[in-house]
Design an enzyme around this catalytic site. Structure first.
Site, PDB file in Angstrom:
ATOM      1  N   ALA A  15       0.762  -1.334   0.059  1.00 23.12           N
ATOM      2  CA  ALA A  15       0.095   0.086  -0.036  1.00 23.12           C
ATOM      3  C   ALA A  15       0.850   1.341  -0.054  1.00 23.12           C
ATOM      4  CB  ALA A  15      -1.077  -0.083   1.337  1.00 23.12           C
ATOM      5  N   ARG A  39       6.515  -2.215   3.423  1.00 19.00           N
ATOM      6  CA  ARG A  39       7.705  -2.204   4.194  1.00 19.00           C
ATOM      7  C   ARG A  39       8.132  -0.713   4.556  1.00 19.00           C
ATOM      8  NH1 ARG A  39      11.350  -5.290   0.267  1.00 19.00           N
ATOM      9  NH2 ARG A  39       9.956  -3.738  -0.834  1.00 19.00           N
ATOM     10  N   ASP A  62       6.858  -6.878   6.091  1.00 18.33           N
ATOM     11  CA  ASP A  62       7.554  -7.662   5.046  1.00 18.33           C
ATOM     12  C   ASP A  62       6.896  -9.103   4.646  1.00 18.33           C
ATOM     13  OD1 ASP A  62       8.884  -9.122   3.113  1.00 18.33           O
ATOM     14  OD2 ASP A  62      10.903  -8.259   3.942  1.00 18.33           O
ATOM     15  N   TYR A 155       9.802 -13.549 -13.048  1.00 12.75           N
ATOM     16  CA  TYR A 155       8.482 -12.926 -12.690  1.00 12.75           C
ATOM     17  C   TYR A 155       7.325 -13.490 -13.202  1.00 12.75           C
ATOM     18  CZ  TYR A 155       5.317  -9.153 -12.347  1.00 12.75           C
ATOM     19  OH  TYR A 155       4.072  -8.231 -12.230  1.00 12.75           O
ATOM     20  N   LYS A 159       3.902 -15.043 -11.116  1.00 16.08           N
ATOM     21  CA  LYS A 159       2.258 -14.584 -11.421  1.00 16.08           C
ATOM     22  C   LYS A 159       1.469 -15.521 -11.734  1.00 16.08           C
ATOM     23  CE  LYS A 159       2.912 -10.277  -9.681  1.00 16.08           C
ATOM     24  NZ  LYS A 159       2.129  -9.877  -8.711  1.00 16.08           N
ATOM     25  N   THR A 190       3.477   2.984 -12.466  1.00 15.62           N
ATOM     26  CA  THR A 190       3.679   2.794 -10.744  1.00 15.62           C
ATOM     27  C   THR A 190       5.194   2.776 -10.818  1.00 15.62           C
ATOM     28  OG1 THR A 190       3.807   0.702 -10.688  1.00 15.62           O
ATOM     29  CG2 THR A 190       1.650   1.633 -10.757  1.00 15.62           C
ATOM     30  N   PHE A 192       6.768   0.392 -10.247  1.00 11.25           N
ATOM     31  CA  PHE A 192       7.142  -1.190 -10.644  1.00 11.25           C
ATOM     32  C   PHE A 192       8.462  -0.902 -11.657  1.00 11.25           C
ATOM     33  CE2 PHE A 192       6.729  -4.634 -13.671  1.00 11.25           C
ATOM     34  CZ  PHE A 192       6.372  -5.725 -12.822  1.00 11.25           C
TER      35      PHE A 192
HETATM   36  N1  LIG Z   1       2.976  -1.791 -12.886  1.00 15.46           N
HETATM   37  C1  LIG Z   1       2.748  -2.652 -13.913  1.00 15.46           C
HETATM   38  O1  LIG Z   1       3.163  -2.435 -14.853  1.00 15.46           O
HETATM   39  C2  LIG Z   1       2.336  -3.949 -13.376  1.00 15.46           C
HETATM   40  C3  LIG Z   1       1.551  -4.896 -14.192  1.00 15.46           C
HETATM   41  C4  LIG Z   1       1.036  -6.121 -13.841  1.00 15.46           C
HETATM   42  C5  LIG Z   1       1.231  -6.367 -12.548  1.00 15.46           C
HETATM   43  N2  LIG Z   1       1.595  -5.570 -11.560  1.00 15.46           N
HETATM   44  C6  LIG Z   1       1.536  -5.967 -10.101  1.00 15.46           C
HETATM   45  O2  LIG Z   1       0.792  -4.962  -9.491  1.00 15.46           O
HETATM   46  C7  LIG Z   1       1.359  -5.078  -8.008  1.00 15.46           C
HETATM   47  C8  LIG Z   1       1.460  -3.793  -7.503  1.00 15.46           C
HETATM   48  O3  LIG Z   1       2.778  -3.095  -8.336  1.00 15.46           O
HETATM   49  P1  LIG Z   1       2.566  -1.672  -8.584  1.00 15.46           P
HETATM   50  O4  LIG Z   1       2.687  -1.574 -10.230  1.00 15.46           O
HETATM   51  O5  LIG Z   1       1.829  -0.830  -7.997  1.00 15.46           O
HETATM   52  O6  LIG Z   1       4.476  -1.246  -8.188  1.00 15.46           O
HETATM   53  P2  LIG Z   1       5.011  -0.586  -7.210  1.00 15.46           P
HETATM   54  O7  LIG Z   1       4.481   0.988  -7.133  1.00 15.46           O
HETATM   55  O8  LIG Z   1       6.419  -0.699  -7.297  1.00 15.46           O
HETATM   56  O9  LIG Z   1       4.186  -1.063  -5.863  1.00 15.46           O
HETATM   57  C9  LIG Z   1       4.587  -2.259  -5.303  1.00 15.46           C
HETATM   58  C10 LIG Z   1       4.116  -2.428  -3.617  1.00 15.46           C
HETATM   59  O10 LIG Z   1       4.445  -3.768  -3.340  1.00 15.46           O
HETATM   60  C11 LIG Z   1       5.194  -3.663  -2.004  1.00 15.46           C
HETATM   61  N3  LIG Z   1       6.168  -4.694  -1.679  1.00 15.46           N
HETATM   62  C12 LIG Z   1       7.173  -5.010  -2.456  1.00 15.46           C
HETATM   63  N4  LIG Z   1       8.085  -6.002  -1.818  1.00 15.46           N
HETATM   64  C13 LIG Z   1       7.415  -6.258  -0.725  1.00 15.46           C
HETATM   65  C14 LIG Z   1       7.603  -7.179   0.588  1.00 15.46           C
HETATM   66  N5  LIG Z   1       8.482  -7.931   0.441  1.00 15.46           N
HETATM   67  N6  LIG Z   1       6.721  -6.820   1.841  1.00 15.46           N
HETATM   68  C15 LIG Z   1       5.637  -6.067   1.865  1.00 15.46           C
HETATM   69  N7  LIG Z   1       5.274  -4.949   0.544  1.00 15.46           N
HETATM   70  C16 LIG Z   1       6.302  -5.318  -0.470  1.00 15.46           C
HETATM   71  C17 LIG Z   1       6.049  -2.042  -1.993  1.00 15.46           C
HETATM   72  O11 LIG Z   1       6.125  -1.521  -0.725  1.00 15.46           O
HETATM   73  P3  LIG Z   1       7.430  -1.323   0.118  1.00 15.46           P
HETATM   74  O12 LIG Z   1       8.351  -1.182  -0.843  1.00 15.46           O
HETATM   75  O13 LIG Z   1       7.063  -0.198   0.867  1.00 15.46           O
HETATM   76  O14 LIG Z   1       7.306  -2.501   0.803  1.00 15.46           O
HETATM   77  C18 LIG Z   1       5.147  -1.321  -2.714  1.00 15.46           C
HETATM   78  O15 LIG Z   1       3.871  -0.616  -2.012  1.00 15.46           O
HETATM   79  C19 LIG Z   1       2.350  -6.087  -8.039  1.00 15.46           C
HETATM   80  O16 LIG Z   1       2.083  -7.512  -7.578  1.00 15.46           O
HETATM   81  C20 LIG Z   1       2.922  -5.847  -9.654  1.00 15.46           C
HETATM   82  O17 LIG Z   1       3.576  -7.527  -9.796  1.00 15.46           O
HETATM   83  C21 LIG Z   1       2.152  -4.386 -11.952  1.00 15.46           C
END
Ligand SMILES: NC(=O)c1ccc[n+]([C@@H]2O[C@H](COP(=O)([O-])OP(=O)(O)OC[C@H]3O[C@@H](n4cnc5c(N)ncnc54)[C@H](OP(=O)(O)O)[C@@H]3O)[C@@H](O)[C@H]2O)c1
Length: 253
Positions: A15, A39, A62, A155, A159, A190, A192
């Site tokens: 979040a 985290r 975590d 990755y 998924k 994001t 990501f």
């Molecule tokens: N962006 C894309 O293009 C895309 C496409 C398909 C799917 N997704 C999926 O969407 C989801 C959200 O990603 P996002 O795009 O929003 O990326 P993001 O902005 O990098 O957010 C990822 C979130 O995951 C948390 N996280 C990572 N490792 C963690 C851990 N070990 N423990 C707890 N929290 C953790 C991060 O928080 P902290 O670092 O503060 O822990 C952050 O809040 C992911 O599952 C990603 O695989 C993203």
């Protein structure tokens, strides 16, 4: 038909940025109570400070560590402890190159976060979700789970694991009226990509001109889809949703 209008108590992982943060804001706007996890405590603290009157509880943990997740769950304030909804969103991709360029640490972190993180949160929250008459688990997967591409390797496989886990879990939980939804986004704007590139040892193939023309999804687009799935009448389960930018033809562009 059973309507689905009461406020939920939603546990959202990941979040602190992107899709997870957008989900928290959207859910609060819809009148739900939210437990927001990540985290980075500074970000969670800021989020809480910016919304002093919202029914929001934040906690750092975590997702890779079962004990940390368990501790947060058992320390929930009474107003938040009846969690009926889980959004398994935390996840990451590390490394931009082909599999032979990927470090052992990057492999380990992706599997532990994307796969074990989902299992940890689901197993700890499941008794509370099952105790509700309107339990719902949403897994944020990816179109990478379904459409192979060069540099997807670990990755994409993590998924696919989550997607298969969600679909199988649903068969066990259907009789208990717990709904399970997999949401598979395409490219979203994001953090990501910057997380992926940080410390990468590989080189990403040059993007095609078409890839550069893609307007990515906003985090809010994915959050809207998650909230839409939650808001369906309780007799209807959205099994899976694919959501991609209009001009994204393949999973990597
Ligand atoms: N962006 C894309 O293009 C895309 C496409 C398909 C799917 N997704 C999926 O969407 C989801 C959200 O990603 P996002 O795009 O929003 O990326 P993001 O902005 O990098 O957010 C990822 C979130 O995951 C948390 N996280 C990572 N490792 C963690 C851990 N070990 N423990 C707890 N929290 C953790 C991060 O928080 P902290 O670092 O503060 O822990 C952050 O809040 C992911 O599952 C990603 O695989 C993203």
């Amino acid at each position: 038909m059973v309507l689905n209008e009461q406020p939920r108590t939603v546990w959202v992982t990941g979040a602190t940025s992107g899709i997870g943060r957008a989900c928290v804001l959207k859910l609060l706007g819809l009148g739900h109570r939210v437990v927001a996890l990540g985290r980075r405590w500074d970000r969670l603290h800021q989020l809480k400070e910016s919304l002093p009157h919202a029914p929001l509880y934040v906690a750092a943990c975590d997702v890779q560590a079962h004990e940390q997740v368990r501790r947060v769950y058992h320390a929930l304030p009474v107003d938040f402890c009846a969690v009926d909804t889980l959004v398994n969103n935390a996840g990451l991709m590390l490394g931009a190159g082909t599999f032979d360029t990927l470090s052992a640490d990057a492999m380990h972190t992706m599997v532990m976060t994307n796969c074990l993180g989902v299992l940890n949160n689901t197993s700890i929250l499941l008794p509370s979700i099952k105790a509700s008459t309107r339990g719902h688990i949403v897994n944020v997967t990816s179109i990478a789970a379904r459409y192979p591409y060069v540099t997807g390797h670990v990755y994409a496989a993590t998924k696919a694991f989550v997607e298969h886990f969600g679909a199988n879990l649903r068969t066990e939980l259907a009789a208990e009226r717990v709904r399970v939804t997999n949401v598979a986004p395409g490219r979203a704007d994001t953090e990501f990509q910057s997380v992926r590139m940080a410390g990468s040892t590989g080189t990403e193939p040059a993007p095609a001109a078409m890839a550069q023309a893609v307007t990515p999804l906003a985090a809010e687009d994915v959050a809207d889809t998650i909230c839409w799935a939650l808001s369906q009448p309780l007799h209807a389960n959205i099994n899976a949703v694919e959501l991609v930018p209009s001009r994204q033809a393949l999973s990597f562009r």
